[in-house]
Design an enzyme around this catalytic site. Structure first.
Site, PDB file in Angstrom:
ATOM      1  N   ASN A 276       0.673  -1.179   0.153  1.00  0.00           N
ATOM      2  CA  ASN A 276       0.120   0.010   0.048  1.00  0.00           C
ATOM      3  C   ASN A 276       0.893   1.196   0.009  1.00  0.00           C
ATOM      4  O   ASN A 276       0.577   2.086  -0.652  1.00  0.00           O
ATOM      5  CB  ASN A 276      -1.030   0.090   1.156  1.00  0.00           C
ATOM      6  CG  ASN A 276      -0.618  -0.531   2.430  1.00  0.00           C
ATOM      7  OD1 ASN A 276       0.824  -0.403   2.579  1.00  0.00           O
ATOM      8  ND2 ASN A 276      -1.405  -1.384   3.134  1.00  0.00           N
TER       9      ASN A 276
ATOM     10  N   THR B  19       2.536  -8.653  -1.744  1.00  0.00           N
ATOM     11  CA  THR B  19       2.969  -8.551  -0.114  1.00  0.00           C
ATOM     12  C   THR B  19       2.668 -10.048   0.244  1.00  0.00           C
ATOM     13  O   THR B  19       1.455 -10.677  -0.246  1.00  0.00           O
ATOM     14  CB  THR B  19       2.105  -7.435   0.368  1.00  0.00           C
ATOM     15  OG1 THR B  19       2.108  -7.937   2.026  1.00  0.00           O
ATOM     16  CG2 THR B  19       0.446  -7.503   0.414  1.00  0.00           C
TER      17      THR B  19
ATOM     18  N   ASP C 169       1.777 -10.372   3.344  1.00  0.00           N
ATOM     19  CA  ASP C 169       0.881 -10.043   4.531  1.00  0.00           C
ATOM     20  C   ASP C 169      -0.654 -10.268   3.996  1.00  0.00           C
ATOM     21  O   ASP C 169      -1.429 -10.343   4.762  1.00  0.00           O
ATOM     22  CB  ASP C 169       1.157  -8.768   4.924  1.00  0.00           C
ATOM     23  CG  ASP C 169       2.391  -8.666   5.562  1.00  0.00           C
ATOM     24  OD1 ASP C 169       3.069  -9.897   5.876  1.00  0.00           O
ATOM     25  OD2 ASP C 169       3.158  -7.837   5.816  1.00  0.00           O
TER      26      ASP C 169
ATOM     27  N   LEU D  76      12.732 -17.821   5.129  1.00  0.00           N
ATOM     28  CA  LEU D  76      12.220 -19.002   4.376  1.00  0.00           C
ATOM     29  C   LEU D  76      11.018 -18.978   4.023  1.00  0.00           C
ATOM     30  O   LEU D  76      10.764 -19.454   2.815  1.00  0.00           O
ATOM     31  CB  LEU D  76      12.790 -20.081   5.270  1.00  0.00           C
ATOM     32  CG  LEU D  76      14.024 -20.298   5.835  1.00  0.00           C
ATOM     33  CD1 LEU D  76      14.363 -21.737   6.539  1.00  0.00           C
ATOM     34  CD2 LEU D  76      15.284 -19.809   4.853  1.00  0.00           C
TER      35      LEU D  76
END
Lengths: 418, 418
Positions: free
Chosen positions: B111, B139, B141, B296
């Site tokens: 964002n 992303t 997330d 990882l």
């Protein structure tokens, strides 16, 4: 069905492929019409007479074992001492074996297990009970004597090399404005085999991993920090792989420096990577990331080595053949017959040559400066991570790992009061 | 060659598939005869006029990008402030764009990057410079607004679910005599998306992960420890997945409790998993293992989700199409058109709807007891980890990841004194 039952048992830390060995054992025994029981939770299940009837498992489940990590019957950390000190336990084992007509005992583990199988075989002879004891090799640490390599190691080694190569690409992308140093903590408390395998991820001084810390070399903090700084200045970032077992020159484990107790006396669990990351941050001011893969590195069946899976299956199959041939107190091992092309075959070792020995990481495998691997190490390690052996995946995007029924046979003896 | 150059730039934390997006961008632009420059190390490279000529890369290299993790041109953590505060930097960007005839600017990030692209587009309009700015989503997330999901997340989610399923099999095998509790630390400081994805590894209360700790639910230590004990008593072991972002009711990050300084004032890097493991060990006395996968989990291209790779390629391709169609200040996004069967298509969002918004993890995705995911969450998450998209491997057992030449074009402007 031939006379005599085979008892299979898993011991110690499990691996991505110990169940492949179990699959090899059961498949071969079925082909030869031998009944296979499996001890629940390793040797404890044998003592407790908790024995799984593997004939209740479908052929598909036994095939599925070959691509399922973990230990399908349960493993244990439970070491039998000398026959003198633990005589009652050894005798109980023989009682359980007799009660279930167990004539073949396959113990799948490391050097402790080889030792136990060896002792059981001696006691059986003393009691005049006909029993063939076979050790079956397993350990991600690769520290088993006689065998060229050990099933379980190749897959953990492949996980390590692949993960380090991938994380290094991440660090390389971030280094200009963010993370400059990355520390990866590898298992292998006494020997540097797994940390060394990370060395396969790159070639030459500028490719990651830039620094490997081996338990075989004393950890020199000042020199380590100097090396990190040199690499960051030259390459722009630095990837460090540290064995959990590194020690200072005076024999202190570095892992014991991280962690400890906090100011309230509560346990702080640390480790080598967290310790080294803290030092780099304090001394050099670089932004640091670190990873502790822990069990992920030994259970990552999704990135298993085909060589390793093949060898795990083969030692299982050979163990049954050894047992039926009456080759008591031996272990099927991997013999390397050629480096290039890589070729191997099954050989055999007497259990007393395996028991309680530890195969150290050869000096000739560590680069002169102490921070990398030699070409000799590459020649040894590379074939062990070769080939992919993916598990099947479901439509849900997850590997189809099998869970066995683990139906126990009826107990015939009084409860063990161990 | 069509008039006008396209500038592509990677921003923020990289993912297993951001290079797949780059591959999609370059492939589509080549098909449309558009010249593509890439900024070295994200927006910094644009400011410094460090621009890579992607025409120097072979077709094979650009195809190879689609299976290479990391950020091939380098990324950066460098946020431009408001146009008022950072006006000189925005103007410098426009100067660089003009000097290299950049008419299309593709900014691949989260964002913050959408916000930057939006501001650049406004300033270009103010200066009357014809520029089409496109945000390209990325992303792990999954916290980007408007889009149904975000490229990068699906692969990290698949890594998480697979790793937790595998490690859980290991713990199950060891629990009788050794490790009873395993703690896995997932990324996602503000939103529980990745921790939630671990929930796909099992079904029902007895399958791992048994407890998930979300940043959206206040961490209640006494209750957590009670739950761990309950699970261990019922199942024999307990697998915990904790988001790095969990907080207590008073807003304190649990991650800040682990680590800190040791008694010599040296940095101790901790984290949520190490903290929770210490608590479980102290309070309940169980043997605990824990893992911090760190980078990882976001670089594991070897276990990427095919859905994710497809979407990463698609947003790259669409971004070029949006640019050439003059759809200024927009972002191609993923629109889910059906859950079952899962279907998606490319939609579009205005950058100001994406910029600086954060998509929170929905309340309806967390089980009432706070420690697991709901069926609704499964319906949303599962398609995102579907399908395998393995990279090619070399004979050495390692993935063939590409390294670009990254040949820079000649600078035309004075050095940036930023």
């Amino acid at each position: 069905m031939a006379s005599g039952t085979l008892l299979y048992s898993q011991s110690g830390g499990v691996t991505a492929v110990i169940n492949a060995t179990a699959s090899g054992v059961i498949t071969e025994a079925r082909a030869r019409k031998i009944k296979v029981l499996a001890a629940r939770n390793g040797i404890l299940g044998a003592l407790r007479e908790e024995l799984v009837d593997t004939s209740k498992e479908s052929a598909a489940a036994i095939r599925g074992l070959a691509h399922t990590p973990g230990g399908a019957f349960g493993s244990c950390r439970y070491k039998l001492k000398s026959v003198e000190a633990d005589r009652a336990k050894y005798e109980r084992l023989l009682q359980v074996f007799k009660a279930h007509d167990v004539r073949y005992f396959l113990y799948n583990g490391g050097n402790d297990s080889a030792d136990t199988a060896n002792k059981v075989s001696k006691l059986a002879a003393e009691f005049g009970y006909p029993l063939t004891c076979i050790g079956v090799p397993k350990t991600i640490d690769n520290d088993l004597a006689v065998t060229d390599c050990c099933p379980g190691f190749g897959s953990a080694a492949k996980y390590t090399a692949v993960s380090v190569r991938e994380a290094a690409l991440d660090v390389a992308a971030m280094a200009e404005t963010s993370t400059k140093v990355f520390v990866y903590e590898a298992m292998g408390r006494h020997a540097g085999w797994l940390a060394a395998a990370a060395g396969l991820a790159g070639n030459g001084p500028d490719e990651a991993p830039h620094l490997i810390l081996f338990p075989e070399r004393a950890y020199d903090e000042a020199d380590f920090l100097k090396q990190v700084q040199k690499v960051v200045k030259r390459v722009g970032y630095c990837v460090v792989v540290a064995s959990e077992g590194i020690q200072t020159a005076d024999g202190r484990f570095v892992a014991d420096s991280g962690g400890g107790k906090d100011s309230f006396g509560h346990t702080q669990l640390g480790g080598v990577a967290s310790y080294l990351a803290g030092k780099v941050k304090d001394a050099l001011g670089y932004k640091v990331h670190w990873t502790l893969p822990d069990y992920l590195q030994r259970s990552a069946r999704h990135i298993a080595s085909k060589t390793d899976v093949d060898q795990a299956l083969a030692v299982g199959k050979a163990a049954v053949q050894f047992a039926l041939a009456g080759r008591n107190a031996t272990m099927p091992v991997i013999e390397r017959t050629s480096d290039n092309p890589y070729r191997w075959k099954i050989g055999s070792a007497p259990l007393d040559k395996v028991a309680n020995h530890e195969k150290m990481f050869p000096k000739g495998f560590i680069r002169k400066d102490g921070y990398g691997i030699t070409d000799k190490a590459r020649t040894y390690l590379e074939p062990l991570i070769r080939g992919e052996a993916y598990p099947p995946y479901g439509k849900d995007g997850l590997p189809n790992y099998v869970t066995l029924k683990n139906t126990q046979v009826k107990k015939k003896l009084p409860k063990w009061e161990g």
